[in-house]
Design a protein around this motif. Structure first.
Motif, PDB file in Angstrom:
ATOM      1  N   ASP A 147     -57.346  30.250 -50.184  1.00 36.63           N
ATOM      2  CA  ASP A 147     -56.421  29.832 -49.376  1.00 36.63           C
ATOM      3  C   ASP A 147     -55.395  30.771 -48.826  1.00 36.63           C
ATOM      4  OD1 ASP A 147     -54.550  28.352 -47.784  1.00 36.63           O
ATOM      5  OD2 ASP A 147     -54.319  26.636 -48.998  1.00 36.63           O
ATOM      6  N   ILE A 148     -55.869  31.675 -47.922  1.00 34.35           N
ATOM      7  CA  ILE A 148     -55.038  32.631 -47.504  1.00 34.35           C
ATOM      8  C   ILE A 148     -53.740  32.548 -47.057  1.00 34.35           C
ATOM      9  CG2 ILE A 148     -55.275  34.820 -46.271  1.00 34.35           C
ATOM     10  CD1 ILE A 148     -58.188  34.923 -46.273  1.00 34.35           C
ATOM     11  N   PRO A 149     -53.570  31.446 -46.152  1.00 35.90           N
ATOM     12  CA  PRO A 149     -52.446  31.274 -45.721  1.00 35.90           C
ATOM     13  C   PRO A 149     -51.257  30.778 -47.053  1.00 35.90           C
ATOM     14  CG  PRO A 149     -53.591  30.215 -44.131  1.00 35.90           C
ATOM     15  CD  PRO A 149     -54.490  30.630 -45.287  1.00 35.90           C
ATOM     16  N   PRO A 196     -54.038  52.211 -44.945  1.00 35.01           N
ATOM     17  CA  PRO A 196     -55.172  52.930 -44.986  1.00 35.01           C
ATOM     18  C   PRO A 196     -56.222  52.311 -45.603  1.00 35.01           C
ATOM     19  CG  PRO A 196     -53.606  53.814 -46.552  1.00 35.01           C
ATOM     20  CD  PRO A 196     -52.949  52.712 -45.936  1.00 35.01           C
ATOM     21  N   VAL A 197     -56.365  51.108 -46.266  1.00 33.71           N
ATOM     22  CA  VAL A 197     -57.418  50.609 -47.054  1.00 33.71           C
ATOM     23  C   VAL A 197     -57.769  49.411 -46.828  1.00 33.71           C
ATOM     24  CG1 VAL A 197     -58.090  50.109 -49.215  1.00 33.71           C
ATOM     25  CG2 VAL A 197     -56.521  52.169 -48.912  1.00 33.71           C
ATOM     26  N   TYR A 198     -57.064  48.360 -46.916  1.00 35.50           N
ATOM     27  CA  TYR A 198     -57.403  46.909 -46.541  1.00 35.50           C
ATOM     28  C   TYR A 198     -56.666  46.313 -45.097  1.00 35.50           C
ATOM     29  CZ  TYR A 198     -58.885  47.364 -51.650  1.00 35.50           C
ATOM     30  OH  TYR A 198     -59.413  47.792 -52.740  1.00 35.50           O
ATOM     31  N   PRO A 199     -57.715  46.170 -44.370  1.00 39.73           N
ATOM     32  CA  PRO A 199     -57.041  45.607 -43.267  1.00 39.73           C
ATOM     33  C   PRO A 199     -57.127  44.068 -43.115  1.00 39.73           C
ATOM     34  CG  PRO A 199     -59.481  46.203 -42.706  1.00 39.73           C
ATOM     35  CD  PRO A 199     -59.045  46.444 -44.308  1.00 39.73           C
ATOM     36  N   GLY A 200     -56.376  43.391 -42.084  1.00 38.85           N
ATOM     37  CA  GLY A 200     -56.499  42.092 -41.911  1.00 38.85           C
ATOM     38  C   GLY A 200     -56.069  41.091 -43.041  1.00 38.85           C
ATOM     39  N   PRO A 201     -56.266  39.920 -42.836  1.00 39.66           N
ATOM     40  CA  PRO A 201     -55.555  38.915 -43.918  1.00 39.66           C
ATOM     41  C   PRO A 201     -55.778  39.420 -45.182  1.00 39.66           C
ATOM     42  CG  PRO A 201     -56.682  37.913 -42.070  1.00 39.66           C
ATOM     43  CD  PRO A 201     -57.175  39.218 -41.685  1.00 39.66           C
ATOM     44  N   VAL A 202     -57.183  39.780 -45.602  1.00 42.11           N
ATOM     45  CA  VAL A 202     -57.050  40.604 -46.861  1.00 42.11           C
ATOM     46  C   VAL A 202     -56.430  41.380 -47.478  1.00 42.11           C
ATOM     47  CG1 VAL A 202     -59.070  42.225 -46.313  1.00 42.11           C
ATOM     48  CG2 VAL A 202     -58.914  41.543 -48.543  1.00 42.11           C
ATOM     49  N   GLY A 203     -55.906  42.411 -46.486  1.00 40.58           N
ATOM     50  CA  GLY A 203     -55.064  43.354 -46.692  1.00 40.58           C
ATOM     51  C   GLY A 203     -53.550  42.956 -46.625  1.00 40.58           C
ATOM     52  N   CYS A 256     -58.776  32.012 -41.338  1.00 44.53           N
ATOM     53  CA  CYS A 256     -59.296  32.700 -42.582  1.00 44.53           C
ATOM     54  C   CYS A 256     -59.877  31.790 -43.784  1.00 44.53           C
ATOM     55  CB  CYS A 256     -58.227  33.856 -42.773  1.00 44.53           C
ATOM     56  SG  CYS A 256     -56.541  33.287 -43.166  1.00 44.53           S
ATOM     57  N   ALA A 257     -58.783  31.060 -43.855  1.00 47.00           N
ATOM     58  CA  ALA A 257     -59.220  30.231 -45.107  1.00 47.00           C
ATOM     59  C   ALA A 257     -60.519  29.304 -44.839  1.00 47.00           C
ATOM     60  CB  ALA A 257     -58.158  29.269 -45.452  1.00 47.00           C
ATOM     61  N   ASP A 258     -60.843  28.808 -43.572  1.00 46.27           N
ATOM     62  CA  ASP A 258     -61.965  27.956 -43.072  1.00 46.27           C
ATOM     63  C   ASP A 258     -63.150  28.911 -43.556  1.00 46.27           C
ATOM     64  OD1 ASP A 258     -60.082  26.190 -42.593  1.00 46.27           O
ATOM     65  OD2 ASP A 258     -60.271  26.567 -40.281  1.00 46.27           O
ATOM     66  N   VAL A 259     -63.308  30.141 -43.284  1.00 41.63           N
ATOM     67  CA  VAL A 259     -64.561  31.054 -43.189  1.00 41.63           C
ATOM     68  C   VAL A 259     -64.643  31.755 -44.628  1.00 41.63           C
ATOM     69  CG1 VAL A 259     -64.527  31.298 -41.059  1.00 41.63           C
ATOM     70  CG2 VAL A 259     -63.408  32.965 -42.331  1.00 41.63           C
ATOM     71  N   CYS A 260     -63.537  31.719 -45.402  1.00 39.61           N
ATOM     72  CA  CYS A 260     -63.779  32.473 -46.817  1.00 39.61           C
ATOM     73  C   CYS A 260     -64.897  31.836 -47.739  1.00 39.61           C
ATOM     74  CB  CYS A 260     -62.231  32.545 -47.425  1.00 39.61           C
ATOM     75  SG  CYS A 260     -62.357  33.275 -49.146  1.00 39.61           S
ATOM     76  N   SER A 288     -65.245  40.690 -45.292  1.00 43.06           N
ATOM     77  CA  SER A 288     -64.714  40.702 -43.810  1.00 43.06           C
ATOM     78  C   SER A 288     -64.846  39.526 -42.903  1.00 43.06           C
ATOM     79  CB  SER A 288     -65.122  41.905 -43.074  1.00 43.06           C
ATOM     80  OG  SER A 288     -66.496  41.699 -42.517  1.00 43.06           O
ATOM     81  N   ALA A 289     -65.071  38.284 -43.250  1.00 42.54           N
ATOM     82  CA  ALA A 289     -65.101  37.262 -42.471  1.00 42.54           C
ATOM     83  C   ALA A 289     -63.585  37.037 -41.920  1.00 42.54           C
ATOM     84  CB  ALA A 289     -65.814  36.006 -43.220  1.00 42.54           C
ATOM     85  N   CYS A 290     -62.610  37.131 -42.874  1.00 45.56           N
ATOM     86  CA  CYS A 290     -61.447  36.506 -42.574  1.00 45.56           C
ATOM     87  C   CYS A 290     -60.932  37.792 -41.314  1.00 45.56           C
ATOM     88  CB  CYS A 290     -60.646  36.819 -43.510  1.00 45.56           C
ATOM     89  SG  CYS A 290     -60.422  38.465 -44.437  1.00 45.56           S
ATOM     90  N   LEU A 291     -61.456  38.820 -41.161  1.00 43.69           N
ATOM     91  CA  LEU A 291     -60.895  39.921 -40.237  1.00 43.69           C
ATOM     92  C   LEU A 291     -61.504  39.364 -38.975  1.00 43.69           C
ATOM     93  CD1 LEU A 291     -60.903  41.638 -42.932  1.00 43.69           C
ATOM     94  CD2 LEU A 291     -60.999  43.477 -41.084  1.00 43.69           C
TER      95      LEU A 291
END
Length: 469
Positions: free
Chosen positions: A374-376, A330-337, A365-369, A311-314
């Motif tokens: 590389d989420i973007p 209903p399941v995965y919020p934020g960048p991971v979702g 988000c990529a900086d803290v993953c 959840s660091a990316c959130l």
């Protein structure tokens, strides 16, 4: 689910929710930054975590077979579920087989992914949440807003009021004191655990070589699930596998620092099969695919399966901080979702296709993953997949028709100059005070969140021709 932009409107207008989220994410962000700054080898740990997860995914079939052998040899039973429906059938059948009427359930995004709560309710079974955050969400009849803190969108006063109505141990007056709320939740949950015969949990990691399930948590609800009940059912995604027990040395450092900002998780539980006279008499491991092999086949998107759900990316995402988890599904919020949901489900539906666009691509988000996803980059890849899927439709979308028209117009200098002159004339007629506040038709999407400057009376091409002729 509606599109992200439509689902986010109610959240954006809820000032209380936004204030609660801003405070919660800021606090977690500070803790994570401080915890990640302590180890001198933090970047080496991240790189090792990335390498271990990539290696596990590239050899996933062999590791899963090894995991099944190890769990079976330890006295457990492995069940394979190709999708959420099959997982629901398997778990419902296992619970019915015990004769129990109540089920205690630990926090798990994978269990939520299967829609198991509704399936068990339809089967006449009562599902009782084992974690405080999940219990608050259940009492409020809403959805979790955060992977780590499901009730992050609630403040103390709201929680106190929920407890007053549904938790006898809280007393007649809603208490806003965290210590009092925690004591009431503890007393309420303890009674559930003492009566439970069946428990359902998720898993953070599955160690292939030993068949061990590893669960990290802040409050110990999962440990209670594997201590008192007679039957333990663990539902885990096939992507949770790590090859060897030695690999846990890395993840037991990465996950707590990236999730709660702790040097070590307060509760680290691991169990392997069954042990006579100690813990559950039966252990069932349900391995869920549900689109994970689809994501694995996508070379560019495969990196998303490295995710260890920290959840660091959130906590660093400017979009999530303003909308919360609801608009993501209903399941995965934020960048991971925004990554995982369209990767596992595809981009055919309007809601799933909108998720890759729920990002500013700022890169925080990529900086803290902790495993260097590389989420973007994955989101840009998914945006391309959305565009390609629309190209194949027999009836093009209005947006595609507009873009094809623009491509035809700009493909010829004379057509382009004619359109530019006429467009400038119409744009100036629509302007007020030097700004265009609303464009007609599909172009109106641009002016929902911004004003468009009025184009100059003379285009650059006309100016160049006049001054350089």
């Amino acid at each position: 689910m509606p599109k992200f932009s439509a689902a986010a409107r109610s959240a954006l207008s809820d000032t209380r929710l936004r204030r609660n989220l801003r405070g919660a994410t800021a606090a977690m962000r500070e803790r994570q930054a401080a915890a990640a700054g302590e180890p001198a080898d933090w970047e080496d740990l991240r790189e090792t975590g990335r390498a271990v997860r990539d290696s596990a995914l590239l050899n996933l079939d062999a590791h899963l077979e090894e995991l099944e052998r190890a769990v079976t040899e330890a006295g457990g039973t492995v069940h394979w579920a190709a999708d959420a429906a099959e997982a629901r059938r398997v778990v419902t059948g296992l619970v019915r087989g015990t004769g129990a009427k109540d089920v205690v359930k630990g926090a798990s995004a994978t269990v939520r992914e299967t829609g198991l709560d509704d399936a068990l309710a339809r089967a006449g079974l009562t599902v009782r949440e084992a974690g405080v955050g999940e219990m608050i969400v259940q009492l409020g009849e809403d959805a979790p807003s955060h992977l780590l803190a499901p009730a992050a969108h609630r403040d103390r006063a709201e929680i106190g009021e929920l407890f007053r109505r549904a938790v006898p141990a809280a007393g007649p007056e809603p208490a806003a004191d965290p210590e009092a709320l925690a004591a009431a939740a503890r007393a309420h949950l303890r009674e559930r655990f003492l009566r439970a015969r069946v428990a359902i949990t998720g898993a953070d990691f599955l160690v292939a070589e030993s068949g061990t399930v590893v669960l990290l948590e802040p409050e110990g609800a999962g440990r209670m699930c594997l201590t008192l009940p007679e039957t333990l059912i663990t539902v885990a995604g096939i992507d949770k596998v790590v090859p060897e027990w030695d690999d846990m040395e890395v993840f037991l450092q990465l996950l707590p620092r990236s999730s709660t900002g702790d040097r070590m998780s307060p509760y680290v539980s691991s169990w392997t099969g069954v042990t006579p006279g100690d813990g559950p008499r039966e252990f069932h491991l349900v391995l869920l695919d549900n689109g994970r092999t689809r994501a694995l086949a996508d070379e560019a998107g495969r990196a998303a399966l490295r995710c260890i759900r920290c959840s660091a990316c959130l906590n660093v995402c400017p979009v999530y901080e303003r909308t919360g988890g609801g608009p993501y599904g209903p399941v995965y919020p934020g960048p991971v979702g925004a990554m995982l949901t369209p990767l596992m489900r595809g981009v055919e539906s309007a809601a799933d296709a909108s998720l890759p666009y729920a990002s500013t691509l700022c890169g925080a988000c990529a900086d803290v993953c902790p495993v260097k996803i590389d989420i973007p980059d994955v989101l840009v890849h998914l945006r391309g997949a959305v565009v390609e899927s629309r190209r194949r439709r027999p009836v093009p979308t209005p947006e595609m028709v507009l873009m094809r028209g623009l491509a035809w117009t700009m493909g010829d200098p004379r057509r382009h100059e004619t359109a530019l002159r006429r467009g400038t004339r119409w744009a100036r007629l629509l302007s007020r005070g030097g700004r265009i506040r609303r464009l007609p038709g599909l172009l109106g999407k641009w002016t929902e969140a911004r004003d468009v400057p009025v184009p100059p009376s003379e285009s650059f091409r006309a100016w160049w021709k006049r001054t350089r002729a």
